[in-house]
Design a protein around this motif. Structure first.
Motif, short mmCIF file in Angstrom:
data_model
loop_
_atom_site.label_atom_id
_atom_site.label_comp_id
_atom_site.label_asym_id
_atom_site.label_seq_id
_atom_site.Cartn_x
_atom_site.Cartn_y
_atom_site.Cartn_z
N GLU A 1 74.18 -29.01 -13.26
CA GLU A 1 73.96 -28.39 -11.96
C GLU A 1 75.27 -28.04 -11.27
OE1 GLU A 1 71.55 -30.34 -8.97
OE2 GLU A 1 70.03 -30.75 -10.49
N THR A 2 76.23 -28.97 -11.36
CA THR A 2 77.53 -28.72 -10.73
C THR A 2 78.19 -27.50 -11.37
OG1 THR A 2 77.76 -31.09 -10.38
CG2 THR A 2 79.76 -29.79 -10.19
N HIS B 1 76.51 -24.30 -10.18
CA HIS B 1 76.93 -23.88 -8.84
C HIS B 1 78.33 -23.27 -8.89
CE1 HIS B 1 73.44 -25.88 -7.48
NE2 HIS B 1 73.92 -27.09 -7.43
N ALA B 2 79.23 -23.93 -9.66
CA ALA B 2 80.61 -23.44 -9.73
C ALA B 2 80.64 -22.06 -10.37
CB ALA B 2 81.46 -24.42 -10.52
N LYS C 1 88.76 -28.37 -12.93
CA LYS C 1 88.76 -28.83 -11.54
C LYS C 1 87.77 -29.97 -11.29
CE LYS C 1 89.26 -27.03 -6.96
NZ LYS C 1 88.86 -26.08 -6.00
N TYR C 2 86.60 -29.89 -11.89
CA TYR C 2 85.54 -30.79 -11.47
C TYR C 2 85.11 -31.84 -12.49
CZ TYR C 2 85.13 -27.02 -8.07
OH TYR C 2 85.39 -26.08 -7.12
N ARG C 3 85.56 -31.68 -13.76
CA ARG C 3 85.05 -32.58 -14.78
C ARG C 3 85.67 -33.96 -14.65
NH1 ARG C 3 85.04 -30.36 -20.96
NH2 ARG C 3 83.27 -31.57 -21.69
N ARG C 4 84.85 -34.95 -14.87
CA ARG C 4 85.34 -36.33 -14.85
C ARG C 4 86.17 -36.55 -16.11
NH1 ARG C 4 82.98 -41.27 -12.74
NH2 ARG C 4 81.19 -40.13 -11.97
N ARG D 1 78.20 -32.45 -14.60
CA ARG D 1 76.76 -32.22 -14.59
C ARG D 1 76.43 -30.73 -14.67
NH1 ARG D 1 73.61 -36.35 -11.62
NH2 ARG D 1 72.39 -34.64 -10.80
N ARG E 1 79.67 -19.20 -8.12
CA ARG E 1 80.76 -18.73 -7.24
C ARG E 1 81.62 -17.68 -7.94
NH1 ARG E 1 82.09 -22.04 -2.53
NH2 ARG E 1 80.07 -21.89 -1.52
#
Lengths: 384, 423
Positions: free
Chosen positions: A307-308, A311-312, A377-380, A305, A315
């Protein structure tokens, strides 16, 4: 590396030179331009001189400039002010899908007053469907309003074609351009566009926030939104802000210098970023059209997403946005992207990177790496 | 006679104090003293940054007065300090109501003068009102009885302020209360408080706090039964933002105004959430995630000596709160799970959220980790068997251990001197 700012469409931060100039103007021209004493007259003279410079920068007459508090006020004044002043011209207003909320909400207010708003669809590249425009334009059309450069995708409006259709089918209708994302970013001369009025906002090209402008042809009649002391020919009352007007002109002049090289630079940065992403095998979908404004790059990373990712990236000190910052409180996928026919899955996973000429290749390398790391790291994964 | 014509009596001496009534706890027989002491101790703690106060319990009431060494900054009626103190006391569970009271000594003449001065101030806006007098005579040595005093003072005020005051026994605009005990007490306003049982008398519970409307209300409700709260929040950055975390911290501050100090445990849930997303059926994601949260909460509660878990669930409100879904999460917990909102309508919950001031913060639009991976059609009636099968690929023990090892604990004190609410 320090902070990487890639959100220039939300706002372009004023640089040190502009801030120094602004402070100087505040010291020298803080009198009330309506005062008859020396301090007031200094401020009045400053505004007159700023208007002359602005006119030559934009390609209009000095008395065609109305200074406002920002883009939203300019758009409100143009749309509400025009229909109020020309009640016999018609009751239909034409716009396009995916306009900025300042336009959408102003038109919603006019709908409640009985105007009929017709929305022209846009295609996959964000382009207006000109055939539909030609069909709906009729003798009841009073006004058309479009984004010159789409704030989320960078799609550029084919102004000439629209003016040509209007002149052929309904010469009496007026055209308003929301050029908030165009001034200082792409070459734009009011007189050569053939439109009737055009809105801009200072903070999008490096002026401190709180100033915008509406340029209108002399013959265009407007009813003011703000009544009071009758400043600016009665079209926008309120004490004029000479230091901020001067700074807006100063910043626009700086933004316009070597504009073609700057565009080229942004184009190179954009290609660099995409090529780095490709090299790291980070899959993406380009949403921005190929011929759009090069400083705006809308990308989607399906499975992650927007938004995710935002945010990442924050950082990693990379500042980007998801869609329009002006409607970041509006939940759900972007209206613009949905209007372009994107699926919800793609629209929800989009981010907007907006560049300016101060961004560097090193920043693109760092950004591509940060995106790659976040995706890893975060992707589906596609199979799930 | 009008207000302007009325001569001000000579300067009257009185102390400005607060009368705090405590309710339900008076029913608790042998425990009464303990509970009363707990209310006093909670009040003392809540008022510590507002000045030095003498807080004295006496006959189911508590008297609060500013220490004589600390009177410089004042404690007058409607002063900023007095209003702030009343707000704090109202939020102490166990308190039923608060009244700002004038205390003085003397005879019937003194009562007359004090009542006239007090009423004159009440009528300062010039609007006419109905009133009555209620007298309680605890000190039977006082020469007039309650009825006589009420009649006498009522008649006096009605004639002194004949343009503005009329006696009305049923539903008057205001009642002037006169109490004769060791001193004489005069007041008219009774400000309702939050009632309940004093915090710390009902054991300790761990509140599963999200950023929504419900869980802060659930925390408030259990705290109102005397439960000492700790809270746990599952943070899944970057799936949820730092603003979402800040929102939960802000909500904990708001609850702490009632519950007292809260230990807020923030679990870094990101890696667990990724594992669940990649290894569980999407339509069971929410259930599996909640079971995992329950496991971590249960173990943390064990470590912290907390005897219950508290959630904001309401039966049937969303897919994960059907009876079947609740059974699958309940099965995990080894201690009672209190769900004070289970039978409430959402509107009722919102009413409480507004009353306690959490609503506006709860509706800020930041994602929480329960919503980011929600399937388009989540299972609404999962059986326990399906829930267990959905977890077949998970190393549950390792995941729980991972969650428990990544906890940041914040001490949330609504009234610390650095807090914005502190006066």
């Amino acid at each position: 590396m320090s902070l990487i700012y890639l959100d220039h469409c939300a706002t372009t931060l004023p640089d040190e030179i502009t801030l120094t100039y602004y402070l100087e103007q505040l010291r020298e021209h803080s009198g009330n331009p309506a005062s008859l004493h020396r301090l007031g007259q200094l401020a009045a003279a400053s505004i007159m001189s700023s208007n002359k410079q602005m006119a030559s920068l934009i390609g209009c007459q000095p008395n065609e400039i109305i200074w406002t508090s920002g883009g939203s006020e300019s758009i409100n004044l143009a749309l509400k002010g025009y229909v109020a002043a020309n009640p016999k011209r018609g009751r239909t207003i034409i716009t396009a899908a995916g306009e900025h909320r300042a336009t959408q909400e102003t038109l919603a207010a006019l709908t409640r007053e009985g105007y009929c708003v017709v929305t022209i669809p846009i295609d996959r590249t964000g382009q207006l469907d000109l055939d539909t425009l030609e069909k709906v334009l009729d003798d009841n059309t009073i006004l058309m309003t479009f984004l010159a450069v789409n704030n989320e995708t960078g799609a550029i409006l084919p102004i000439e074609k629209i003016v040509e259709i209007k002149n052929r089918k309904r010469p009496l209708a007026a055209i308003h351009l929301d050029a908030v994302q165009a001034f200082g970013k792409i070459p734009l001369q009011f007189s050569s566009t053939g439109v009737d009025f055009i809105s801009g906002s200072g903070h999008k090209f490096g002026t401190p926030k709180g100033i915008g402008f509406l340029i209108k042809k002399q013959k265009i009649r407007l009813t003011p939104l703000i009544h009071g002391g009758g400043q600016q020919s009665g079209l926008r009352s309120g004490t004029e802000n000479a230091p901020l007007v001067a700074t807006a002109v100063f910043a626009l002049n700086r933004a316009n210098q070597n504009i073609l090289q700057k565009i080229n630079h942004c184009q190179n940065l954009r290609e660099h970023l995409l090529s780095d992403l490709q090299q790291s095998q980070t899959e993406y979908v380009i949403i921005s059209p190929p011929a759009g404004a090069p400083q705006i790059l809308n990308l989607a990373f399906p499975g992650l997403r927007g938004e995710t990712l935002q945010h990442a990236l924050e950082r990693s000190d990379v500042m980007i946005s998801t869609g329009s910052a002006c409607s970041s409180r509006h939940k759900g996928p972007s209206d613009v992207l949905m209007a372009m026919g994107m699926t919800k899955a793609v629209a929800e996973c989009s981010i907007r990177i907006s560049l300016d000429d101060n961004n560097t290749q090193a920043e693109m390398i760092a950004t591509a790496r940060a995106i790659h790391d976040a995706c890893t790291k975060y992707r589906r994964s596609p199979k799930s | 006679m009008t207000l302007d014509q009325l001569k001000s009596p000579e300067k009257l001496e009185y102390d400005q104090i607060l009368l705090v009534r405590i309710g339900e706890i008076t029913l608790k027989g042998m425990n009464r003293h303990k509970f009363e002491q707990q209310v006093v101790s909670n009040m003392r703690f809540r008022l510590r940054d507002l000045g030095h106060f003498n807080i004295t319990p006496s006959q189911s009431r508590i008297w609060v007065e500013l220490d004589t060494d600390d009177t410089e900054s004042g404690f007058k009626e409607n002063s900023t300090r007095q209003l702030a103190v009343i707000e704090r006391i109202k939020a102490v569970f166990g308190v039923v109501s608060v009244s700002p009271v004038r205390r003085f000594s003397g005879d019937i003449k003194t009562i007359e003068n004090q009542a006239i001065a007090y009423t004159k101030q009440l009528l300062a806006d010039g609007h006419s009102r109905t009133f009555k007098i209620e007298t309680r005579r605890g000190d039977k040595r006082f020469p007039m009885d309650s009825m006589e005093i009420s009649n006498h003072i009522g008649g006096l005020l009605a004639s002194q302020f004949s343009d503005l005051l009329t006696v009305q026994v049923k539903n008057p605009d205001f009642t002037l209360y006169i109490e004769i005990r060791d001193h004489i007490y005069l007041y008219s306003s009774i400000i309702k408080a939050h009632r309940g049982l004093p915090s710390g008398t009902g054991g300790g519970g761990l509140l599963l706090l999200s950023g929504g409307i419900d869980s802060p209300v659930a925390g408030y409700m259990m705290a109102s039964r005397g439960m000492k709260l700790e809270a746990i929040y599952f943070h899944a950055f970057p799936f949820t933002s730092d603003q979402a975390k800040q929102k939960v911290i802000d909500l904990a501050h708001l609850i702490a105004r009632f519950s007292g100090r809260i230990q807020l445990h923030i679990v870094n849930f990101t890696d667990i959430q990724i594992t669940l997303r990649d290894q569980c059926p999407p339509d069971m994601m929410t259930i599996v995630m909640r079971r995992m949260m329950m496991r971590i909460s249960d173990q943390l509660a064990e470590q912290r000596g907390l005897k219950a878990l508290i959630t904001g669930e309401s039966l049937g409100q969303v897919a994960s709160q059907t009876l079947e879904a609740l059974v699958t999460t309940d099965q995990i917990a080894t201690r009672p799970v209190f769900r004070p909102l289970i039978g409430l309508d959402k509107d009722d919950t919102v009413t409480i959220a507004r009353k306690i001031g959490t609503f506006e913060t709860s509706i800020l639009p930041y994602e929480d980790c329960c919503t980011v991976f929600v399937a388009k059609h989540p299972k609404t009636h999962p059986s326990l068997r399906i829930a267990i099968e959905s977890e077949i690929h998970l190393d549950i023990e390792a995941l729980v251990k991972d969650g428990l090892s990544k906890i940041e604990t914040l001490t949330i004190d609504a009234f610390s001197t650095s807090s914005p609410e502190a006066l």
